[in-house]
Enzyme design. Structure first.
Site, PDB file in Angstrom:
ATOM      1  N   THR A   1       0.827  -1.220   0.000  1.00 36.30           N
ATOM      2  CA  THR A   1       0.000   0.000   0.000  1.00 36.30           C
ATOM      3  C   THR A   1       0.857   1.264   0.000  1.00 36.30           C
ATOM      4  O   THR A   1       0.527   2.249  -0.651  1.00 36.30           O
ATOM      5  CB  THR A   1      -0.918  -0.011   1.249  1.00 36.30           C
ATOM      6  OG1 THR A   1      -1.847  -1.071   1.096  1.00 36.30           O
ATOM      7  CG2 THR A   1      -1.649   1.299   1.429  1.00 36.30           C
TER       8      THR A   1
ATOM      9  N   SER B   1       1.813  -7.578  -0.921  1.00 38.15           N
ATOM     10  CA  SER B   1       2.613  -8.504  -0.099  1.00 38.15           C
ATOM     11  C   SER B   1       2.073  -9.924  -0.120  1.00 38.15           C
ATOM     12  O   SER B   1       2.804 -10.867   0.177  1.00 38.15           O
ATOM     13  CB  SER B   1       2.747  -7.987   1.331  1.00 38.15           C
ATOM     14  OG  SER B   1       1.531  -8.070   2.025  1.00 38.15           O
TER      15      SER B   1
ATOM     16  N   THR C   1       1.624  -4.465   4.462  1.00 36.86           N
ATOM     17  CA  THR C   1       1.469  -4.859   5.867  1.00 36.86           C
ATOM     18  C   THR C   1       0.779  -6.217   6.032  1.00 36.86           C
ATOM     19  O   THR C   1       0.879  -6.830   7.088  1.00 36.86           O
ATOM     20  CB  THR C   1       0.643  -3.804   6.630  1.00 36.86           C
ATOM     21  OG1 THR C   1      -0.599  -3.631   5.951  1.00 36.86           O
ATOM     22  CG2 THR C   1       1.381  -2.491   6.712  1.00 36.86           C
ATOM     23  N   ASP C   2       0.085  -6.674   4.983  1.00 38.01           N
ATOM     24  CA  ASP C   2      -0.744  -7.879   5.143  1.00 38.01           C
ATOM     25  C   ASP C   2       0.052  -9.103   5.590  1.00 38.01           C
ATOM     26  O   ASP C   2      -0.450  -9.917   6.366  1.00 38.01           O
ATOM     27  CB  ASP C   2      -1.451  -8.225   3.820  1.00 38.01           C
ATOM     28  CG  ASP C   2      -2.564  -7.240   3.487  1.00 38.01           C
ATOM     29  OD1 ASP C   2      -2.907  -6.407   4.350  1.00 38.01           O
ATOM     30  OD2 ASP C   2      -3.083  -7.306   2.360  1.00 38.01           O
TER      31      ASP C   2
HETATM   32  N1  ASP Z   1      -2.644  -5.354   0.430  1.00 36.82           N
HETATM   33  C1  ASP Z   1      -1.506  -4.560   0.789  1.00 36.82           C
HETATM   34  C2  ASP Z   1      -0.277  -5.430   0.864  1.00 36.82           C
HETATM   35  O1  ASP Z   1      -0.109  -6.170   1.802  1.00 36.82           O
HETATM   36  C3  ASP Z   1      -1.768  -3.926   2.079  1.00 36.82           C
HETATM   37  C4  ASP Z   1      -0.590  -3.175   2.595  1.00 36.82           C
HETATM   38  O2  ASP Z   1       0.321  -2.821   1.914  1.00 36.82           O
HETATM   39  O3  ASP Z   1      -0.576  -2.955   3.733  1.00 36.82           O
HETATM   40  O4  ASP Z   1       0.565  -5.327   0.016  1.00 36.82           O
END
Ligand code: ASP
Length: 351
Positions: free
Chosen positions: A26, A71, A104-105
């Protein structure tokens, strides 16, 4: 004026250096001008360019545009390649620490996996963003700023991999993403954060964690086949059908049991059968607190399962237990006693 404030507030890190590896997520997304839909597109240089006050820290940055992926689509092969690239940077002696920028996922898993591999003293700091740059109050730039301080400064030497979001520093061993959207999504259940990034430095709240690593070459001979570790979450009324489907399909299994490590009675013979053939690790689906080892005694209790050959996962989350078992099997460590010893060393918070 802003720059002057930043210079005054931040402790000078002049002369120190960090390598930054950007993997996407993100924090690196841009919005489609027509639909507003987000996908990772920004380069590492562009990300760093958005961080106010970064130059004033005086940290020399060596920037790597490593991947540009959500991610969820990162793989263990990506992480092995990342570890090799980080090792090359650290071995060159040019950097004091490393920042990994990603989604973050999956961060609680990627940071833990790298923590198993990383043997150096230099900190590896994972960060990302809960709010993308098109939102009011995006947290990416502030998280990157704090991550650079944490990686370049002297405070986290020996800490292994940590996650820095919302100015909190969490050990890779304990951190969990605990909310889908909140900017305060990251927690370390039971232990809390290791510390806080404040006024340009890290303030530690607790001792740096005891670490056990499983670096390349730590076991027997690396397994040339891809290792498959399955995860089964036990739910109320589980009749064992899914467990039966896993039989013969995986090299190891992590069971996320209910409560402190319990399953319905009907699952016991099935788990017994599986544990005769492959390592089966007992964790809890709760994700906070240890599985017990010597409290309950009834069919399906933790004592019953451990007597049947399951391995106690301590207070490792099911996802981290899966990665540890995967790591051990990949380096050729199939011996149940040695696997149990590794879980005992890493799965207990007191080390
Ligand atoms: N869907 C995104 C990912 O994990 C969410 C994020 O970046 O936090 O890449």
């Amino acid at each position: 004026m802003f720059r002057a404030t930043a210079e005054r507030n931040a402790m000078s890190l002049t002369g120190r250096s960090a390598a930054v590896f950007a993997l996407g997520g993100t924090i690196a997304t841009t919005a489609d001008p027509r639909t507003g839909e987000l996908s990772p597109a920004l380069s590492a240089e562009q990300l760093l360019g958005s961080v106010s006050g970064l130059d004033a820290l005086g940290v020399e940055l060596r920037v790597h545009d490593f991947r540009r992926l959500p991610s969820a689509s990162l793989s263990l092969a990506d992480l092995d390649a990342l570890h090799a690239a980080i090792r090359a940077e650290l071995d060159s002696g040019r950097v004091d620490g490393v920042v990994v920028v990603q989604g973050t996922d999956t961060m609680e898993e990627t940071a833990f996996y790298l923590d198993l591999l990383h043997q150096g003293e230099e900190p590896i700091v994972f960060t990302g963003a809960m709010r993308d740059a098109t939102k009011a109050g995006p947290d990416g730039p502030a998280n990157l700023y704090a991550a650079v301080i944490a990686a370049a400064g002297p405070w986290l030497r020996g800490a292994g991999c940590v996650v820095v979001l919302g100015d909190e520093v969490h050990a890779a061993r304990t951190v969990q993403k605990g909310h889908t959207t909140s900017p305060a999504a990251f927690t370390s259940p039971g232990s809390g954060p290791l510390g806080l990034v404040v006024e340009g430095r890290v303030r530690l709240h607790q001792q740096l964690p005891h670490r056990t690593t499983v670096p390349p070459g730590a076991g027997g001979t690396a397994d040339p086949r891809p290792v498959r570790v399955a995860l089964h979450t036990v739910a109320f009324g589980d009749d064992g059908t899914q467990l039966d489907l896993l039989d013969g399909q995986c090299d190891g299994l992590v069971v996320a049991a209910i409560g402190a490590g319990h399953v319905p009675e009907g699952l016991v013979p099935r788990l017994h059968r599986l544990a005769d053939r492959i390592p089966v690790v007992l964790t809890s689906r709760i994700g906070n607190g240890p599985v017990l080892t010597r409290t309950y005694h009834y069919p399906g209790s933790e004592q019953d399962l451990l007597a049947a050959g399951l391995i106690a996962g301590g207070d490792l989350s099911l996802y981290k237990a899966r990665l540890l078992l995967h790591r051990l099997l990949s380096i050729g460590c199939h011996d149940r006693t040695r696997i149990a010893q590794a879980f005992d060393a890493i799965g207990r918070r007191d080390g």
